[in-house]
Design a protein around this motif. Structure first.
Motif, mmCIF file in Angstrom:
data_model
loop_
_atom_site.group_PDB
_atom_site.id
_atom_site.type_symbol
_atom_site.label_atom_id
_atom_site.label_comp_id
_atom_site.label_asym_id
_atom_site.label_seq_id
_atom_site.Cartn_x
_atom_site.Cartn_y
_atom_site.Cartn_z
ATOM 1 N N ASN A 47 -14.033 13.756 0.336
ATOM 2 C CA ASN A 47 -14.879 12.819 1.074
ATOM 3 C C ASN A 47 -15.152 11.542 0.297
ATOM 4 N N ARG A 48 -14.102 10.908 -0.162
ATOM 5 C CA ARG A 48 -14.224 9.637 -0.891
ATOM 6 C C ARG A 48 -13.316 8.620 -0.228
ATOM 7 N N LEU A 49 -13.747 7.381 -0.242
ATOM 8 C CA LEU A 49 -12.952 6.276 0.277
ATOM 9 C C LEU A 49 -12.978 5.149 -0.732
ATOM 10 N N ASP A 50 -12.019 4.263 -0.623
ATOM 11 C CA ASP A 50 -12.003 3.031 -1.399
ATOM 12 C C ASP A 50 -11.775 1.899 -0.410
ATOM 13 N N VAL A 51 -12.642 0.905 -0.413
ATOM 14 C CA VAL A 51 -12.472 -0.261 0.450
ATOM 15 C C VAL A 51 -11.839 -1.379 -0.365
ATOM 16 N N LEU A 52 -10.922 -2.100 0.243
ATOM 17 C CA LEU A 52 -10.176 -3.144 -0.462
ATOM 18 C C LEU A 52 -10.903 -4.478 -0.411
ATOM 19 N N TYR A 53 -10.989 -5.122 -1.564
ATOM 20 C CA TYR A 53 -11.502 -6.485 -1.684
ATOM 21 C C TYR A 53 -10.458 -7.326 -2.401
ATOM 22 N N PRO A 54 -10.451 -8.642 -2.182
ATOM 23 C CA PRO A 54 -9.390 -9.477 -2.757
ATOM 24 C C PRO A 54 -9.407 -9.606 -4.267
ATOM 25 N N THR A 55 -10.576 -9.436 -4.902
ATOM 26 C CA THR A 55 -10.629 -9.557 -6.362
ATOM 27 C C THR A 55 -11.394 -8.384 -6.965
ATOM 28 N N HIS A 56 -11.099 -8.146 -8.228
ATOM 29 C CA HIS A 56 -11.771 -7.071 -8.956
ATOM 30 C C HIS A 56 -13.278 -7.341 -9.066
ATOM 31 N N GLU A 57 -13.641 -8.589 -9.249
ATOM 32 C CA GLU A 57 -15.055 -8.949 -9.381
ATOM 33 C C GLU A 57 -15.836 -8.613 -8.109
ATOM 34 N N ILE A 58 -15.252 -8.920 -6.944
ATOM 35 C CA ILE A 58 -15.924 -8.602 -5.674
ATOM 36 C C ILE A 58 -15.988 -7.093 -5.484
ATOM 37 N N THR A 71 0.831 -1.204 0.000
ATOM 38 C CA THR A 71 0.000 0.000 0.000
ATOM 39 C C THR A 71 0.868 1.257 0.000
ATOM 40 N N ALA A 72 0.239 2.404 -0.169
ATOM 41 C CA ALA A 72 0.966 3.679 -0.157
ATOM 42 C C ALA A 72 1.607 3.961 1.197
ATOM 43 N N SER A 73 1.106 3.321 2.262
ATOM 44 C CA SER A 73 1.705 3.482 3.597
ATOM 45 C C SER A 73 2.828 2.479 3.822
ATOM 46 N N ASN A 74 3.209 1.769 2.775
ATOM 47 C CA ASN A 74 4.278 0.765 2.794
ATOM 48 C C ASN A 74 3.919 -0.472 3.622
ATOM 49 N N LYS A 75 2.622 -0.756 3.729
ATOM 50 C CA LYS A 75 2.144 -1.965 4.412
ATOM 51 C C LYS A 75 1.722 -2.980 3.351
ATOM 52 N N SER A 76 1.799 -4.238 3.705
ATOM 53 C CA SER A 76 1.318 -5.292 2.821
ATOM 54 C C SER A 76 -0.200 -5.191 2.695
ATOM 55 N N ILE A 77 -0.718 -5.572 1.538
ATOM 56 C CA ILE A 77 -2.176 -5.605 1.378
ATOM 57 C C ILE A 77 -2.800 -6.624 2.326
ATOM 58 N N TRP A 78 -1.997 -7.544 2.845
ATOM 59 C CA TRP A 78 -2.491 -8.570 3.770
ATOM 60 C C TRP A 78 -2.613 -8.053 5.199
ATOM 61 N N THR A 79 -2.167 -6.826 5.456
ATOM 62 C CA THR A 79 -2.309 -6.239 6.782
ATOM 63 C C THR A 79 -3.784 -6.207 7.163
ATOM 64 N N ASN A 80 -4.086 -6.524 8.391
ATOM 65 C CA ASN A 80 -5.462 -6.549 8.902
ATOM 66 C C ASN A 80 -6.344 -7.484 8.082
ATOM 67 N N ALA A 81 -5.782 -8.616 7.697
ATOM 68 C CA ALA A 81 -6.515 -9.634 6.930
ATOM 69 C C ALA A 81 -7.116 -9.067 5.652
#
Length: 96
Positions: A67-78, A17-27
């Motif tokens: 005032n926009r957010l993006d929530v992460l999902y494991p796949t583009h389809e989800i 991520t932009a914060s230099n954390k793995s995308i797997w952080t916090n499951a």
């Protein structure tokens, strides 16, 4: 919503991520935000995302401004199933 693949992240789809954390952080439950409004580490609850659990801001994106957010999902389809939503979000204050 977005996914960590090239369909959402383009050339930046490297699993970090932009914060230099793995995308797997916090499951893999995290949010991208405009860090001038919500800095990295801010804690949020987004209705319908991760059962309303508190999730951290660990990413940002070029289209995520104001005032926009993006929530992460494991796949583009989800992520596409989540789509674009207007929701009230709770910003939590950290306390020990």
């Amino acid at each position: 919503a977005y996914s960590p693949d090239e369909q959402s992240c383009g050339i930046w789809a490297d699993g970090v991520t932009a914060s230099n954390k793995s995308i797997w952080t916090n499951a893999m439950k995290l949010v991208a935000a405009d860090t001038s409004m919500l800095p990295f580490g801010s804690l949020l609850s987004v209705p319908g995302y991760d059962n309303g659990a508190v999730v951290p801001v660990l990413d940002r994106g070029g289209a995520i401004k104001g005032n926009r957010l993006d929530v992460l999902y494991p796949t583009h389809e989800i992520a596409l199933q989540w789509g674009v939503q207007r929701l009230p979000v709770t910003v939590w204050e950290y306390a020990d």
